[in-house]
Design an enzyme around this catalytic site. Structure first.
Site, mmCIF file in Angstrom:
data_model
loop_
_atom_site.group_PDB
_atom_site.id
_atom_site.type_symbol
_atom_site.label_atom_id
_atom_site.label_comp_id
_atom_site.label_asym_id
_atom_site.label_seq_id
_atom_site.Cartn_x
_atom_site.Cartn_y
_atom_site.Cartn_z
ATOM 1 N N ASP A 1 0.804 -1.219 0.000
ATOM 2 C CA ASP A 1 0.000 0.000 0.000
ATOM 3 C C ASP A 1 0.845 1.280 0.000
ATOM 4 O OD1 ASP A 1 0.900 -0.344 2.570
ATOM 5 O OD2 ASP A 1 -0.931 0.377 3.504
ATOM 6 N N GLU A 2 2.162 1.147 -0.037
ATOM 7 C CA GLU A 2 3.050 2.308 -0.113
ATOM 8 C C GLU A 2 3.652 2.396 -1.508
ATOM 9 O OE1 GLU A 2 5.722 2.871 3.167
ATOM 10 O OE2 GLU A 2 4.498 1.569 4.409
#
Length: 104
Positions: free
Chosen positions: A84-85
């Protein structure tokens, strides 16, 4: 895995007994039961940026190398952190081979 008899939430180990994090119910350890505790550890690992001479064929961009002052570098993206980064952008100078990274 055990669940709280009061609120049905999962019970967690706490000082030799099981405790509910939601309502605070505490259940003492029973002599005949065997508790399973999972311990996770994260070892430090080295990140291999490029292996061998695979920079051939990579796209180039105009960016200044701090080592030699050259203005052209190969670039590529790698997912180093959780999904998710954002990805990390790597550069490799076409002249001296210095490699550096750029974070968003």
């Amino acid at each position: 895995m055990e669940f709280c008899p009061e609120c049905k939430s999962m019970m967690f180990p706490s000082g030799g007994s099981l405790k509910c994090r939601k309502c605070g119910y505490v259940k003492g350890k029973q002599a005949d039961s065997e508790a399973l505790v999972s311990v996770a550890s994260r070892e430090k690992r080295d990140v291999t940026v490029l292996e061998g001479n695979v920079d051939q064929g990579l796209p180039t961009t105009s960016v200044r190398c701090e080592e030699c002052g050259n203005n052209i570098a190969y670039w590529w993206l790698r997912q180093l952190r959780s999904a998710d980064e954002s990805e990390t952008r790597f550069f490799k100078c076409t002249k001296c081979g210095c490699t550096w990274r750029e974070y968003d």
